[in-house]
Design a protein around this motif. Structure first.
Motif: not given
Lengths: 182, 452
Positions: B21-28, A43-53, B30-32, B385-387
Motif C-alpha cells: 500500500l505504498g501508493e496509498q501511503g504516499w497519498s497520505e 497498529n498499522r495506521d499509527d505505524a504508517l503515520e509515524a513512517a510518513n512523519d 502528500r496531505k501533509k 509536482e513542484t520544481e
C-alpha cells in the motif's frame, strides 16, 4: 532497494526538492520504514503515520545528510525516534505485566523460523509497551541499555529489567504458540 | 530457542515489511507535505512596508511639530527684534519728523484706531520685502502677516496718501530725520539682548530696502543653487503591486529596493537601481500550452515514478487533466528609467523605462488529476509536482515601466507616491512566463528637495 550508486543519485535529486524523486525514495523505502514503525506501534495506521512523519523529516532535513554515509542507519534512527515520540504519550513506566515465575524452556528453532510478521506482532502485543519497546531497541535495533535509558528517560537498570521480562514473556508465548501451531 | 535466533527472525521479517500500500501511503503523506504556503505576506515584507510607513509618518509629524514650535514662540513671546507692525509719524515739524514704531504684540495685534491726525498714512512698502520679513520673523500666518503695513513719514507720502491711525501711547522706536533716514531706537526690555533683526531697524528705509533686496537676491541664489544641486539623490522604496496575466486571478506581491537619480537637465532625471520583488502567477485550468508541455516533458524522463509501469502490469495507461499551475519568482529587479518633471515646481514627474530581472528563487507548482487505467479502474488521483531553482537566469528588459510620481516634502527629503504599470515585454524565468504588474511604490528620497 536501490543499489548504492542509484541511491546516492536519488538522494541528490531529493536534495533539490524534486517531488518526483522524493516519491521514488518513499516507495523504495516504504516497506523498510513501515517494518520498523510497526514493531514499535500497536497498529498499522499509527505505524504508517509515524513512517510518513519520518519521511517528511527526512525530506526536510536531507540536505544535512552526507551521501558518503549509509542512508539506512540514518533513516532508521529517524524512524525509531519518531515511533518513540508517538509512544511516549501512551507509555506508563509503572505498567508491567507481572509475570509468573517462568522457567525458560526450549523451543524448536524451526518454530521460530516459521514465525511470520503477523505472528511476531501478535506475540508482541502480549508484551506491555515498555517491554516491547526495550526489546525492539535492544534486540532488533541494536541500542545499548545506556542509550535506551536516555531515550526512554528511565534508569539503565530498569531497561535491563524490562528486557529480561520481555524475553521471558516471549519465551512463554512462543511455547504456547508452538503448541497451538503443532 | 535463543534470543539471537528470535531477534534474527524478527529482523528478517520486518526488514522489508511491504503491505503493498505504498501508493496509498504516499497519498497520505502528500496531505501533509509539502506544507501549503501561507497566503499571508512574509514577515519581512510586512516589516519593510511598516518601517517605511513609520519613517514617512514620523518625518511628516516631526516636520509639523517644528512648525508648531515656531508659531507657538511667535505667538507667546513678544520679541524686541520682531519687525515693527507700523511706523507711525507722531508729528511732522518742519524738516524733522518723529516716527513711532509699534512693537509687535503678536498675541493681540490690536488694530490702530483712527485719529484726527491726517498727516500720516500707511504705505505698503515693497510687498515682497514684507513677505520675506514676515516669514523670517516667523510671525507665520497669524495677524502679523496680514497687517504688516509700514508707515513711513516722508513728506511725499504724507501729502498724497490718506492718513493712518496714530496711537500716541505707543512707544517711540524710530525717528525720521529730514533726509528721510530712520533712526531706529528699538525699545527692549532690560533682559532682552539686541539681535540681528533689531540692528536692522537702525537702517534707513532706503538702506533697509537695499538690504532686503540683497537678502531676497541671496535667497533666490540659494534657491537656484539648491535647484542645481545635488545632482544625484537616492531613493529607498517599497512597492505593493498586483501581478496578472491573461484572465487569471491577480496576485498581490511586494518589493523593496534602492534607486539612484542623476539629474541630466533641469527637468530630466535618469534613475536606476536595484530591488528585490516577488512575482506570482496562477493558472486555473487554462494553463498555457508552453507551460503544460514543459510539465509533460519533465514527466517523461525515465525516473518518473508516476509513469513507471505498475509492478505486475504489462502496461500503464494514464490520463492527466485539471492541470493548474502556480509560479513564484523571487527576483532581483534592475530598473532604468527617465523621469521628466513638466512643472517648474517639480512636484510631480512622469517616467518611463525598462526593467531587467535575475532570479533568486523560482518555484513552479503543478496540480493535476491523473487517472491510471492500469489500476483502480482509472480513478483520478490528485497529484502535485513542484520544481525549484535557485540563482538562475537573467532576462534583460522583460518589462517596460510607465509611472507617475507625486512628490510630497517631508522635511528636507521627499516622500514620493508612484503609481506604476509594468507591461511584460518578454518572458520571465525558466517557464517563460509573461507577467505584467501594476501597483504603487512608496519612495523616500534623501536630500532631494527640488521644490521651489
Amino acid at each position: 532497494m536501490p543499489d548504492n550508486q542509484s541511491l546516492v543519485e536519488l538522494i541528490a535529486s531529493c536534495k533539490k526538492g524534486d517531488l518526483r524523486q522524493q516519491e521514488l525514495l518513499y516507495k523504495q523505502f516504504y516497506g523498510y520504514a513501515l517494518g520498523i514503525c510497526i514493531r514499535y506501534l500497536s497498529n498499522r495506521d499509527d505505524a504508517l503515520e509515524a513512517a510518513n512523519d519520518s519521511f517528511i523529516k527526512v525530506f526536510k532535513s536531507i540536505n544535512s545528510f552526507n551521501e558518503e554515509n549509509d542512508f539506512k542507519p540514518w533513516f532508521r534512527k529517524v524512524l525509531v525516534n519518531t515511533s518513540l515520540d508517538y509512544k511516549r504519550k501512551s507509555m506508563r513506566f509503572s505498567e508491567a505485566i507481572e509475570l509468573t515465575d517462568t522457567i525458560p524452556q526450549s523451543t524448536h528453532t524451526s518454530a521460530i523460523d516459521k514465525l511470520s510478521a503477523q505472528d511476531i506482532l501478535a506475540l508482541m502485543k502480549n508484551l506491555n509497551e515498555m517491554q516491547r519497546t526495550v526489546f525492539n531497541l535492544y534486540e532488533i535495533d541494536g541500542y545499548a541499555h545506556k542509550e535506551i535509558a536516555s531515550m526512554l528517560n528511565i534508569p539503565e537498570s530498569s531497561s535491563r529489567t524490562y528486557l529480561t521480562r520481555a524475553k521471558q514473556a516471549l519465551q512463554q508465548l512462543l511455547i504456547t504458540h508452538s503448541i497451538y501451531t503443532k | 530457542m535463543s534470543d539471537e535466533e528470535l531477534a534474527h527472525q524478527i529482523k528478517s521479517v520486518f526488514e522489508d515489511y511491504d503491505d503493498g500500500l505504498g501508493e496509498q501511503g504516499w497519498s497520505e503523506l502528500r496531505k501533509k507535505y509539502p506544507e501549503k504556503e501561507s497566503k499571508k505576506l512574509p514577515i519581512w515584507w510586512l516589516t519593510g512596508i511598516a518601517a517605511t510607513l513609520l519613517l514617512a509618518v514620523g518625518l511628516y509629524f516631526s516636520n509639523t511639530f517644528d512648525t508648531d514650535k515656531v508659531i507657538l514662540s511667535a505667538g507667546t513671546t513678544p520679541k524686541a527684534n520682531a519687525l515693527p507692525e507700523k511706523i507711525i509719524s507722531d508729528e511732522v515739524k518742519g524738516g524733522t519728523s518723529q516716527t513711532r514704531l509699534d512693537t509687535v504684540k503678536t498675541n493681540t495685534y490690536a488694530m490702530p484706531e483712527k485719529s484726527g491726525n491726517e498727516n500720516i498714512e500707511p504705505a505698503k512698502v515693497a510687498n515682497t520685502a514684507q513677505k520675506y520679513i514676515a516669514q523670517h520673523n516667523a510671525i507665520g500666518d497669524v495677524n502679523g502677516t496680514q497687517e504688516l503695513d509700514v508707515v513711513v513719514s516722508n513728506s511725499e507720502v504724507a501729502q498724497t496718501k490718506p492718513l493712518t491711525v496714530i496711537d500716541k501711547n505707543t512707544p517711540i522706536v524710530a525717528v525720521t530725520k529730514p533726509d528721510d533716514k530712520v533712526t531706529a531706537n528699538a525699545i527692549m526690555t532690560k533682559d532682552e539682548q539686541p539681535t540681528e533683526k533689531s540692528v536692522k531697524l537702525k537702517l534707513s528705509t532706503e538702506e533697509f530696502l537695499k538690504e532686503e533686496s540683497k537678502a531676497l537676491a541671496n535667497h533666490a541664489n540659494k534657491d537656484s543653487k539648491k535647484n542645481g544641486a545635488p545632482t544625484t539623490t537616492l531613493d529607498v522604496f517599497t512597492g505593493t503591486f498586483f501581478n496578472y496575466h491573461d484572465d487569471n486571478e491577480a496576485k498581490l506581491s511586494a518589493g523593496v529596493g534602492l534607486n539612484a537619480n542623476i539629474k541630466v537637465t533641469k527637468n530630466l532625471v535618469f534613475s536606476f537601481g536595484a530591488g528585490i520583488s516577488q512575482n506570482k502567477v496562477s493558472y486555473e485550468n487554462n494553463v498555457p500550452a508552453e507551460i503544460s508541455q514543459a510539465m509533460f516533458a519533465s514527466k517523461s524522463d525515465g525516473t518518473n515514478a508516476m509513469n513507471a509501469p505498475v509492478t505486475g502490469l504489462a502496461y500503464s495507461v494514464t490520463a492527466t487533466n485539471d492541470v493548474s499551475f502556480n509560479g513564484q519568482l523571487l527576483s532581483i529587479d534592475l530598473p532604468m528609467v527617465v523621469k521628466f518633471f513638466p512643472s517648474k515646481k517639480q512636484d510631480f514627474y512622469i517616467s518611463t523605462g525598462i526593467n531587467s530581472s535575475s532570479y533568486i528563487t523560482q518555484k513552479y507548482t503543478y496540480n493535476y488529476n491523473q487517472s491510471n487505467f492500469g489500476i483502480r479502474n482509472g480513478e483520478a488521483q490528485p497529484k502535485r509536482e513542484t520544481e525549484k531553482s535557485n540563482l538562475k537566469g537573467f532576462d534583460f528588459a522583460n518589462s517596460a515601466i510607465i509611472s507617475v510620481g507625486i512628490n510630497q516634502n517631508v522635511g528636507k527629503n521627499i516622500l514620493i507616491f508612484e503609481p506604476y504599470y509594468k507591461p511584460a515585454l518578454s518572458a520571465m524565468g525558466d517557464k517563460n512566463l509573461r507577467i505584467s504588474s501594476a501597483g504603487i511604490n512608496l519612495k523616500f528620497n534623501f536630500n532631494g528637495n527640488n521644490k521651489k
